[in-house]
Write a protein that holds these residues in place. Structure first.
Motif, PDB file in Angstrom:
ATOM      1  N   ALA A   1       5.793   7.243  -8.056  1.00 16.26           N
ATOM      2  CA  ALA A   1       6.311   6.605  -6.846  1.00 16.26           C
ATOM      3  C   ALA A   1       5.677   5.225  -6.661  1.00 16.26           C
ATOM      4  O   ALA A   1       6.367   4.248  -6.346  1.00 16.26           O
ATOM      5  CB  ALA A   1       6.054   7.485  -5.623  1.00 16.26           C
ATOM      6  N   HIS A   2       4.375   5.140  -6.882  1.00 17.58           N
ATOM      7  CA  HIS A   2       3.673   3.861  -6.754  1.00 17.58           C
ATOM      8  C   HIS A   2       4.207   2.845  -7.767  1.00 17.58           C
ATOM      9  O   HIS A   2       4.489   1.690  -7.417  1.00 17.58           O
ATOM     10  CB  HIS A   2       2.170   4.067  -6.950  1.00 17.58           C
ATOM     11  CG  HIS A   2       1.399   2.787  -6.970  1.00 17.58           C
ATOM     12  ND1 HIS A   2       1.138   2.092  -8.127  1.00 17.58           N
ATOM     13  CD2 HIS A   2       0.864   2.065  -5.960  1.00 17.58           C
ATOM     14  CE1 HIS A   2       0.471   0.995  -7.836  1.00 17.58           C
ATOM     15  NE2 HIS A   2       0.286   0.960  -6.533  1.00 17.58           N
ATOM     16  N   GLU A   3       4.319   3.258  -9.008  1.00 18.99           N
ATOM     17  CA  GLU A   3       4.792   2.341 -10.053  1.00 18.99           C
ATOM     18  C   GLU A   3       6.240   1.923  -9.811  1.00 18.99           C
ATOM     19  O   GLU A   3       6.613   0.769 -10.039  1.00 18.99           O
ATOM     20  CB  GLU A   3       4.640   2.981 -11.434  1.00 18.99           C
ATOM     21  CG  GLU A   3       3.203   3.174 -11.854  1.00 18.99           C
ATOM     22  CD  GLU A   3       2.407   1.869 -11.907  1.00 18.99           C
ATOM     23  OE1 GLU A   3       2.934   0.862 -12.427  1.00 18.99           O
ATOM     24  OE2 GLU A   3       1.263   1.850 -11.430  1.00 18.99           O
ATOM     25  N   ARG A   4       7.061   2.847  -9.339  1.00 18.58           N
ATOM     26  CA  ARG A   4       8.470   2.530  -9.036  1.00 18.58           C
ATOM     27  C   ARG A   4       8.541   1.475  -7.939  1.00 18.58           C
ATOM     28  O   ARG A   4       9.272   0.492  -8.048  1.00 18.58           O
ATOM     29  CB  ARG A   4       9.217   3.793  -8.621  1.00 18.58           C
ATOM     30  CG  ARG A   4      10.689   3.569  -8.340  1.00 18.58           C
ATOM     31  CD  ARG A   4      11.386   4.895  -7.973  1.00 18.58           C
ATOM     32  NE  ARG A   4      12.798   4.683  -7.798  1.00 18.58           N
ATOM     33  CZ  ARG A   4      13.365   4.253  -6.664  1.00 18.58           C
ATOM     34  NH1 ARG A   4      12.621   3.989  -5.609  1.00 18.58           N
ATOM     35  NH2 ARG A   4      14.669   4.085  -6.593  1.00 18.58           N
ATOM     36  N   ARG A   5       7.762   1.675  -6.863  1.00 16.68           N
ATOM     37  CA  ARG A   5       7.730   0.685  -5.772  1.00 16.68           C
ATOM     38  C   ARG A   5       7.282  -0.677  -6.289  1.00 16.68           C
ATOM     39  O   ARG A   5       7.862  -1.704  -5.935  1.00 16.68           O
ATOM     40  CB  ARG A   5       6.791   1.141  -4.651  1.00 16.68           C
ATOM     41  CG  ARG A   5       7.396   2.121  -3.684  1.00 16.68           C
ATOM     42  CD  ARG A   5       6.518   2.331  -2.444  1.00 16.68           C
ATOM     43  NE  ARG A   5       5.149   2.725  -2.756  1.00 16.68           N
ATOM     44  CZ  ARG A   5       4.752   3.974  -2.970  1.00 16.68           C
ATOM     45  NH1 ARG A   5       5.615   4.971  -2.923  1.00 16.68           N
ATOM     46  NH2 ARG A   5       3.485   4.235  -3.222  1.00 16.68           N
TER      47      ARG A   5
END
Length: 81
Positions: A50-54
């Motif tokens: 989720a962090h990397e996608r954001r």
């Protein structure tokens, strides 16, 4: 394909209008299977992705051009202890 760990990598995908596959891996390829440890593997992998996608979206990647890969076997084992 590009590695997000390389300097400036997040800026390359949007410039090339390339699809991006984000994969979770604990550690480095040479050492990832030595002693992988998690408190909650599912939660930790989901949080990382989720962090990397954001971060990729903030860098200009189209959200529908991002694939998520939990990285089965990359710093993970079948151990339940």
């Amino acid at each position: 394909m590009f590695m997000h760990r390389e300097p400036g990598a997040r800026r390359v995908g949007p410039k090339l209008k390339a699809g991006v596959c984000l994969m979770h891996m604990q550690g480095e390829p040479r050492t990832m299977q030595d002693s992988p440890a998690y408190n909650d593997v599912v939660a930790e992998v989901m949080e990382f992705l989720a962090h990397e996608r954001r971060a990729c979206i903030e860098a200009g990647c189209a959200s529908d051009a991002i694939a998520l890969d939990p990285g089965f076997g990359f710093g993970k084992t079948w151990s339940t202890t």
